[in-house]
Design a protein around this motif. Sequence first.
Motif, short mmCIF file in Angstrom:
data_model
loop_
_atom_site.label_atom_id
_atom_site.label_comp_id
_atom_site.label_asym_id
_atom_site.label_seq_id
_atom_site.Cartn_x
_atom_site.Cartn_y
_atom_site.Cartn_z
N ASN A 1 1.17 -0.90 -0.29
CA ASN A 1 0.27 0.14 -0.50
C ASN A 1 1.17 1.54 -0.23
O ASN A 1 0.44 2.19 0.86
N ARG A 2 1.87 1.04 -0.77
CA ARG A 2 3.19 2.37 -0.74
C ARG A 2 3.56 2.45 -2.67
O ARG A 2 3.16 3.49 -2.64
N TYR A 3 4.14 1.57 -2.75
CA TYR A 3 4.52 1.77 -4.32
C TYR A 3 3.98 0.81 -5.10
O TYR A 3 3.51 -0.33 -5.48
N GLU A 4 3.48 1.85 -6.45
CA GLU A 4 2.48 1.70 -7.02
C GLU A 4 3.53 0.83 -8.87
O GLU A 4 4.51 1.98 -8.67
N ILE A 5 3.03 0.37 -8.80
CA ILE A 5 3.47 -0.66 -10.62
C ILE A 5 2.14 0.12 -11.21
O ILE A 5 1.28 -1.16 -10.82
N GLN A 6 2.19 0.17 -12.28
CA GLN A 6 1.29 1.32 -12.95
C GLN A 6 0.42 -0.01 -13.38
O GLN A 6 1.35 -0.73 -14.51
N VAL A 7 -0.51 0.74 -14.08
CA VAL A 7 -1.20 -0.40 -14.74
C VAL A 7 -1.79 0.44 -15.85
O VAL A 7 -2.89 1.32 -14.32
N LEU A 8 -1.79 0.73 -16.86
CA LEU A 8 -2.64 2.00 -17.99
C LEU A 8 -1.47 1.19 -19.35
O LEU A 8 -0.69 1.76 -19.96
N ASP A 9 -3.34 1.53 -19.90
CA ASP A 9 -3.23 1.52 -21.22
C ASP A 9 -2.43 2.63 -21.79
O ASP A 9 -3.21 3.56 -21.88
N GLY A 10 -1.36 2.10 -23.19
CA GLY A 10 -1.66 3.58 -23.83
C GLY A 10 -0.51 4.31 -23.53
O GLY A 10 0.25 5.33 -24.76
N ASP A 11 0.44 4.01 -22.37
CA ASP A 11 1.31 4.90 -22.43
C ASP A 11 3.38 3.85 -21.78
O ASP A 11 2.74 2.50 -21.04
N TYR A 12 3.91 4.49 -22.02
CA TYR A 12 5.21 3.31 -21.75
C TYR A 12 6.69 5.02 -21.08
O TYR A 12 6.43 5.62 -21.98
N GLY A 13 6.94 4.19 -20.58
CA GLY A 13 7.58 5.14 -19.71
C GLY A 13 7.84 5.06 -18.08
O GLY A 13 7.29 4.36 -17.50
N ALA B 1 11.43 -1.95 2.78
CA ALA B 1 11.86 -1.70 3.37
C ALA B 1 12.55 -1.23 5.25
O ALA B 1 12.22 -2.21 5.23
N ARG B 2 13.94 -1.60 5.46
CA ARG B 2 15.00 -2.82 6.56
C ARG B 2 15.00 -1.19 7.70
O ARG B 2 15.45 -0.34 7.07
N PHE B 3 15.16 -1.03 8.33
CA PHE B 3 15.26 0.05 9.86
C PHE B 3 15.23 -0.42 10.73
O PHE B 3 15.66 -1.61 11.57
N LYS B 4 16.44 0.33 11.08
CA LYS B 4 17.32 0.13 12.46
C LYS B 4 17.50 0.93 14.00
O LYS B 4 17.81 1.80 13.85
N ASN B 5 16.41 0.83 14.88
CA ASN B 5 16.14 1.78 15.97
C ASN B 5 15.28 2.49 15.36
O ASN B 5 15.05 4.02 15.96
N LYS C 1 16.13 0.88 1.49
CA LYS C 1 14.94 0.92 0.62
C LYS C 1 14.35 -0.21 0.30
O LYS C 1 15.36 -1.59 0.35
N ALA C 2 13.12 -0.22 0.27
CA ALA C 2 12.76 -1.06 -0.27
C ALA C 2 12.75 -1.60 -1.67
O ALA C 2 13.35 -1.11 -2.49
N ARG C 3 13.05 -3.04 -2.10
CA ARG C 3 13.56 -3.56 -3.20
C ARG C 3 12.55 -4.38 -3.76
O ARG C 3 11.48 -5.18 -3.20
N THR C 4 12.49 -4.73 -5.36
CA THR C 4 11.70 -5.38 -6.24
C THR C 4 11.49 -6.62 -7.82
O THR C 4 12.81 -4.89 -7.85
N THR C 5 11.18 -6.96 -7.48
CA THR C 5 12.03 -7.67 -8.69
C THR C 5 10.84 -8.30 -9.12
O THR C 5 9.33 -9.04 -8.44
N ILE C 6 10.63 -8.12 -11.22
CA ILE C 6 8.77 -7.75 -11.09
C ILE C 6 9.49 -8.70 -12.94
O ILE C 6 10.03 -8.27 -13.67
#
Length: 253
Positions: free
Chosen positions: A123-135, A169-173, A179-184
């Motif tokens: 509920n933070r990082y958007e992976i876009q779903v949008l017809d007709g656009d690339y960028g 994302a990882r935190f200490k104290n 940072k958060a990371r992803t493979t898609i």
Amino acid sequence: MLKRLTLTIVLAGSVTLAFGQVGVGAKPIKGAKVYLDGSKKSLKKNWTYWEGPRFSAEMPIKWPEVTDPVDGGKAISSNDPAAAGGLYGAADIVTKDKFEDFRAHVEFFIKNEGGNSGVYLQNRYEIQVLDGDYGDHGMGAIINEQIPTSEEYNGLGKWNAYDIVFKAARFKNGVLVEKARTTIYFNGVKIHEDQPIQQVWGGPNSGLDGGNDGGKGITDRPGGLKLQAEGHDVYYRNIWIKKLDLDGKSTDF
């Protein structure tokens, strides 16, 4: 270094890897939970509205069950009337379960030109779903940050699939240290490999921490998988998720 990617089968639009199938029709891996099978019953059981600052819908969820135009089964449409005109955040839905690290599979179908939605990791990082656009704001993008390495969209009137491994994302104290990371994978092809995600985009109406220091103030709260309503006929089905523990590990698979 050997990669953990092992191609074994290509069948019915899906590709089997060492970490389970990817692509349209991919079956849940061991330990995964099916969150949306296309039925209203699964929607009611596993999802709720995200009650952000712009929330204006009312329970029960108004995303309608529709007939799958390809296979004749069931699917759920993101065309909630409260989000008409592109009011993201007004009627977005999110899993009742919350996640840190996870593997997810999401299938979507765009009915009309310009159809717009989005898949939000934690509920933070958007992976876009949008017809007709690339960028960096187009289909398959990690929104405003990373464009996909190739264009794999199947187009209007066809089912598409995101296969995602996400590391929170990882935190200490209480301080952000990683940072958060992803493979898609998009329709069976890897389009992002262990990419870091810098922030939440779109302001407070977009998701958790969107209004915190301009989206840069990420916190350690877990979040659900969210689907965006923008008043378009974007259909969803076959969504499954498995919780993972990626401490010390890459998201690549």
